[in-house]
Design an enzyme around this catalytic site. Structure first.
Site, mmCIF file in Angstrom:
data_model
loop_
_atom_site.group_PDB
_atom_site.id
_atom_site.type_symbol
_atom_site.label_atom_id
_atom_site.label_comp_id
_atom_site.label_asym_id
_atom_site.label_seq_id
_atom_site.Cartn_x
_atom_site.Cartn_y
_atom_site.Cartn_z
ATOM 1 N N ASP A 33 -9.969 4.808 -14.496
ATOM 2 C CA ASP A 33 -8.591 5.294 -14.398
ATOM 3 C C ASP A 33 -7.616 4.311 -13.717
ATOM 4 O O ASP A 33 -6.503 4.125 -14.161
ATOM 5 C CB ASP A 33 -8.551 6.643 -13.653
ATOM 6 C CG ASP A 33 -9.301 6.613 -12.318
ATOM 7 O OD1 ASP A 33 -9.764 5.529 -11.912
ATOM 8 O OD2 ASP A 33 -9.427 7.668 -11.665
ATOM 9 N N HIS A 34 -8.093 3.642 -12.672
ATOM 10 C CA HIS A 34 -7.169 2.803 -11.897
ATOM 11 C C HIS A 34 -6.744 1.526 -12.622
ATOM 12 O O HIS A 34 -5.700 0.969 -12.326
ATOM 13 C CB HIS A 34 -7.809 2.411 -10.559
ATOM 14 C CG HIS A 34 -7.792 3.507 -9.547
ATOM 15 N ND1 HIS A 34 -8.452 4.703 -9.726
ATOM 16 C CD2 HIS A 34 -7.192 3.604 -8.333
ATOM 17 C CE1 HIS A 34 -8.266 5.475 -8.667
ATOM 18 N NE2 HIS A 34 -7.507 4.826 -7.805
ATOM 19 N N ASP B 45 -12.923 7.185 -3.059
ATOM 20 C CA ASP B 45 -11.471 7.207 -3.194
ATOM 21 C C ASP B 45 -10.972 8.232 -2.190
ATOM 22 O O ASP B 45 -11.550 9.310 -2.060
ATOM 23 C CB ASP B 45 -11.078 7.633 -4.614
ATOM 24 C CG ASP B 45 -9.593 7.455 -4.836
ATOM 25 O OD1 ASP B 45 -9.207 6.479 -5.507
ATOM 26 O OD2 ASP B 45 -8.807 8.285 -4.331
ATOM 27 N N ARG C 284 1.460 9.008 -2.404
ATOM 28 C CA ARG C 284 1.758 7.904 -1.482
ATOM 29 C C ARG C 284 3.015 7.174 -1.889
ATOM 30 O O ARG C 284 3.294 7.059 -3.074
ATOM 31 C CB ARG C 284 0.616 6.883 -1.513
ATOM 32 C CG ARG C 284 -0.582 7.431 -0.855
ATOM 33 C CD ARG C 284 -1.597 6.370 -0.529
ATOM 34 N NE ARG C 284 -2.621 7.065 0.206
ATOM 35 C CZ ARG C 284 -3.915 6.881 0.055
ATOM 36 N NH1 ARG C 284 -4.357 5.972 -0.790
ATOM 37 N NH2 ARG C 284 -4.757 7.581 0.755
ATOM 38 N N SER D 126 -6.106 4.009 1.722
ATOM 39 C CA SER D 126 -7.189 4.125 0.757
ATOM 40 C C SER D 126 -8.579 3.886 1.328
ATOM 41 O O SER D 126 -8.769 3.459 2.460
ATOM 42 C CB SER D 126 -6.918 3.166 -0.383
ATOM 43 O OG SER D 126 -7.878 2.166 -0.441
ATOM 44 N N ARG E 253 -10.659 1.780 -0.087
ATOM 45 C CA ARG E 253 -11.162 0.512 -0.628
ATOM 46 C C ARG E 253 -11.875 -0.308 0.445
ATOM 47 O O ARG E 253 -11.297 -0.680 1.454
ATOM 48 C CB ARG E 253 -10.033 -0.286 -1.291
ATOM 49 C CG ARG E 253 -8.924 -0.721 -0.365
ATOM 50 C CD ARG E 253 -7.730 -1.255 -1.151
ATOM 51 N NE ARG E 253 -7.020 -0.153 -1.780
ATOM 52 C CZ ARG E 253 -5.702 -0.084 -1.931
ATOM 53 N NH1 ARG E 253 -4.929 -1.069 -1.546
ATOM 54 N NH2 ARG E 253 -5.139 0.953 -2.495
HETATM 55 C C1 MIC Z 1 -5.116 4.869 -3.764
HETATM 56 O O1 MIC Z 1 -4.580 5.933 -4.063
HETATM 57 O O2 MIC Z 1 -4.660 4.094 -2.911
HETATM 58 C C2 MIC Z 1 -6.409 4.494 -4.444
HETATM 59 C C3 MIC Z 1 -6.157 3.326 -5.261
HETATM 60 O O3 MIC Z 1 -6.820 5.550 -5.269
HETATM 61 C C4 MIC Z 1 -7.441 4.244 -3.358
HETATM 62 C C5 MIC Z 1 -8.707 3.684 -3.824
HETATM 63 C C6 MIC Z 1 -8.646 2.226 -4.150
HETATM 64 O O4 MIC Z 1 -8.086 1.447 -3.392
HETATM 65 O O5 MIC Z 1 -9.230 1.861 -5.157
HETATM 66 C C7 MIC Z 1 -7.777 5.414 -2.476
HETATM 67 O O6 MIC Z 1 -6.949 6.262 -2.279
HETATM 68 O O7 MIC Z 1 -8.870 5.454 -1.895
HETATM 69 FE FE1 SF4 Z 2 -4.990 7.296 -8.841
HETATM 70 FE FE2 SF4 Z 2 -5.130 7.177 -6.170
HETATM 71 FE FE3 SF4 Z 2 -2.786 7.521 -7.440
HETATM 72 FE FE4 SF4 Z 2 -4.511 9.461 -7.440
HETATM 73 S S1 SF4 Z 2 -3.523 8.597 -5.652
HETATM 74 S S2 SF4 Z 2 -3.352 8.745 -9.214
HETATM 75 S S3 SF4 Z 2 -6.464 8.358 -7.554
HETATM 76 S S4 SF4 Z 2 -4.133 5.723 -7.522
#
Ligand code: MIC
Ligand code: SF4
Length: 769
Positions: A110-111, A175, A463, A658, A660
């Site tokens: 998805d990402h 995640d 976010r 996140s 990550r």
């Molecule tokens: C996000 O919303 O910041 C992400 C991308 O989903 C991250 C995960 C990532 O950095 O791959 C998260 O929320 O953990």
């Molecule tokens: Fe994707 Fe993270 Fe955004 Fe949700 S918050 S849509 S999991 S990047």
């Protein structure tokens, strides 16, 4: 409102690897486990506690664990991983030496999917661009028994809610928004990839027993208020670090009045206050959702153990006695909120927005409104937003802003298309992006973003850190509900309050938008032709996983060096970061997502977004060897080449955002030895520990001010590293003067072993060998 075609979907769900036997097992053990726990705790239990105590790892002795203090070994039921974090998680899992995952696990693509033109085109472009990575994830999934959700199937958290989450269950996911599943009564926690490896390898998963924050919801939502406003309000109260180390449990009559997906939205954004997870007890809204998504059997089973899928009555009678903190929100009085810009906890009720925006000089014109994402893609969300879009057409209004829709899953997309909502959105100029993260994670190829113009966008995501959506630091992003995004996009202004203001239509008449209306669940049932799931091979032992030696996207991992047993001395300050330093600042997403499977390449983004406290600039730090200023990764690579250890210093809630683990692995890979901050976000602190780094906090917060640009750090007593014992660090300044400071840590025996072994994975391998 339940649907009638549940049986067909249930067959499909079975095929999608929903493990009904697992649910049966959890429910059959639940009553006895809760009874035993109560016998030891000797007090009424919250709902989350019941789930935690019924998921202790086999070797973990039952005890009355102290909240906020005791480390406990758990046995989660499931693991979910998304493509951007799964690469590193699975590269580590390959090294664990296991043949198959010990618990049902899934990977979701998805990402990595961009939002540029529209869904179909973008998906096909992304599939080609990321072929190597998707092929890798697919073959690893196939080999190790992991369910694989192909690109286009949807966003991990929406897919998990529709298929895997169940009341009373416990899962982890790589995640931070894994917590979304709390909407279906699950303890679901976001973790780094190394934690996922523990669980997939059949080992214990360790967590400090969380504190419990209770949120009592009274009254009922009305007018323009939506479930999203509950969490936008909570974020304003708790701030981005107020939930750290705690589970937020929602209860009260107001909680029962919300849909399961509305609950999901609230839990989802619990990540934004740093909470370990958020949860609602099992109720009829969850039962309806389970039945509508083809899991009637789960609903029946849950009904059989209902009294254990809730807190004890005494808890609700005297909540202040059983929760560590209590918040009360009257839904009847709740106003729509618009949070932002740049941080999700800056909460402004819509009636105050005009004054706030004027006072702060936020651009009033909205350039784009974006709905959907993992946070707000339910049928209810989309139907309520569509009810507003429809009015625009009927009342002769033209949307002033651009408008985009990001469905959370193919099941939602298919169903809302069938029910005419996509058509409605297209009539106001709406553009549907792929069922993927896209604009939420810097995968939005927004035309003109590179010009860096000051502008405002409103979205229904979670976010809004600087640069997150389109890479432009001057984009002011505001978070609100999908119906509010739609109304604001039609008005084209941030200070528009649909409850009180009117708009001028194309005939010059003043018109008012009516209240949003929607349906909790589709009256014709959910439907989907191709959910996008691929089951793994029954026996994957012959499946070959390829990683090309010359790949710039994937790189097999080599183990980190173990600790040499000596005090770290002569370490140079790499950067003293000032203010907000989220994982987006430490390891940016967007264009860098393509290197998530290649540790050396992605390390070139290390800390490039962090603000240097000495010059207020990003990616410009002093190289103590040359006296010159250069990019953070470049300076660090030079220290590494010379074999000089380094230290990173940071402010409050360092590593928020996140899960990550790249934000911990990059400094580890490039030779940073310790990160010393005022406070950490939970997942990041654990990630540092797992990768064999030292994550430390100033005992005296103001010691942060003692750190100077040319400092050298000497650890005095690292050789005596032990639980609950602070460490001593000497700061040697350029003029030869010294300050000796105390730093705290939260490492337990086991975590100190990770540090000594060089990483948690090194220790697993040693134990397996
Ligand atoms: C996000 O919303 O910041 C992400 C991308 O989903 C991250 C995960 C990532 O950095 O791959 C998260 O929320 O953990
Ligand atoms: Fe994707 Fe993270 Fe955004 Fe949700 S918050 S849509 S999991 S990047």
């Amino acid at each position: 409102k339940a649907t009638n075609n549940t049986s067909t979907i249930f067959k499909k769900t079975k095929y999608l690897m929903f493990d009904l036997d697992l649910v049966k097992k959890v429910y059959s053990e639940l009553p006895e486990k809760v009874k035993q726990a109560k016998g030891i705790l000797n007090k009424p239990m919250t709902y989350a506690e019941k789930i935690l105590y019924s998921h202790l790892f086999a070797a973990q002795e039952l005890a009355a664990f102290k909240r906020g203090a005791d480390y406990v070994d758990f046995a989660p039921d499931r693991v979910a991983m998304q493509d951007a974090t799964a690469q590193m998680a699975l590269l580590q899992f390959i090294n664990s030496g296991k043949k198959r995952t010990a618990v049902p696990s899934t990977v979701h693509c998805d990402h990595l999917i961009q939002a540029q033109v529209e869904g179909k085109t973008d998906l096909s472009v992304s599939k080609t661009a990321n072929k190597e990575v998707f092929d890798f994830l697919e073959s690893v999934s196939n080999k190790y028994g992991i369910g694989f959700w192909k690109p286009g199937a949807g966003i991990i958290h929406q897919v998990v809610l529709e298929n895997y989450a169940f009341p009373g269950g416990m899962m982890i996911g790589t995640d931070s928004h894994t917590v979304n599943a709390g909407g279906l009564g699950m303890v679901a926690i976001g973790v780094g990839g190394a934690d996922a490896v523990d669980v997939m390898a059949g080992m214990a998963w360790e967590l400090k027993m969380p504190k419990m924050i209770g949120v009592k919801l009274t009254g009922k939502l009305s007018g323009w208020a939506a479930p999203k406003d509950v969490i936008l309000k909570v974020a304003g109260i708790l701030t981005v670090k107020g939930g750290t180390g705690a589970i937020i449990e929602y209860f009260g009559e107001g909680a029962k009045s919300l849909s399961a997906t509305g609950k999901g939205t609230i839990c989802n954004m619990g990540a934004e206050v740093g909470a370990t997870t958020s949860i609602f007890a099992y109720d009829e809204s969850m039962e309806r959702y389970l039945r509508a998504t083809g899991r009637a059997e789960v609903a029946d089973l849950a009904n059989g153990v209902k009294e254990h899928l809730d807190a004890d009555d005494e808890v609700y009678a005297n909540p202040e006695q059983y929760y560590d903190e209590l918040i009360e929100i009257n839904l009847s009085e709740l106003e729509p909120h618009v949070n932002g810009p740049f941080t999700p906890d800056r909460a402004t009720p819509i009636s105050k927005m005009k004054a706030e925006a004027e006072a702060n000089g936020w651009p009033m014109d909205i350039s784009v409104g974006l709905i959907g994402s993992c946070t707000n893609s339910s049928y209810e969300d989309i139907s309520r937003a569509a009810s507003i879009a429809k009015q625009a057409e009927e009342k002769g209004l033209i949307a002033k802003s651009e408008f985009t829709i990001t469905p959370g899953s193919e099941q939602v997309r298919y169903t809302i298309e069938r029910d005419g909502f996509i058509d409605t959105f297209e009539k106001i100029g709406g553009k549907v992006f792929a069922n993927a993260c896209g604009p939420c994670i810097g995968q939005w190829a927004r035309p003109g973003a590179e010009k860096g113009e000051k502008n405002t966008i409103v979205h229904s995501f979670n976010r809004n850190f600087s640069k997150r959506a389109d890479g432009n630091p001057n984009t002011h992003a505001f978070v609100t509900s999908p119906e509010m995004v739609t109304a604001l996009a039609i008005a084209g202004r941030l200070d528009f309050n649909p409850a009180t203001d009117t708009l001028t239509n194309k005939n010059g008449e003043e018109v008012k938008l009516d209240l949003p209306t929607g349906e909790e669940l589709p009256s014709k049932g959910f439907d989907v032709k191709d959910p996008g799931f691929q089951a793994p091979a029954a026996d994957g032992s012959n499946v070959v996983v390829n990683v090309a030696d010359d790949s710039n996207r994937l790189q097999l991992l080599s183990p980190f060096d173990k600790w040499d047993g000596q005090n770290i001395t002569g370490a140079k300050l790499l950067i003293k970061a000032e203010g907000k330093c989220t994982t987006d600042h430490i390891s940016m997403a967007g264009p860098w997502l393509r290197f998530r499977g290649h540790l050396d390449n992605i390390s070139n983004n290390m800390l490039i977004g962090a603000v240097n406290a000495f010059n207020g600039e990003t990616n410009k730090v002093k190289n103590q060897l040359t006296g010159e200023y250069d990019a953070v990764p470049a300076v660090q690579r030079q220290y590494k080449a010379e074999g000089i250890p380094t230290i990173v210093v940071g402010d409050h809630n360092y590593g928020e955002g996140s899960s990550r683990e790249h934000a911990a692995m990059e400094p580890r890979h490039l030779g940073v030895k310790a990160v010393i901050v005022k406070s950490f976000a939970r997942i990041h602190e654990t990630n540092l520990k797992k990768q064999g780094m030292l994550g430390l906090t100033f005992d005296n917060e103001s010691d942060y001010d003692l750190v100077q640009e040319d400092d050298t750090f000497n650890f005095v007593d690292l050789v005596d590293f032990a639980p609950d014992k602070p460490l001593t660090v000497e700061l040697v300044h350029a003029d030869g003067s010294k300050d000796t400071i105390k730093v705290n840590h939260t490492y337990n025996e086991q975590q100190i072993e990770w540090f000594k072994a060089g990483s948690a994975l090194n220790l697993i391998k040693k134990q397996n060998a």
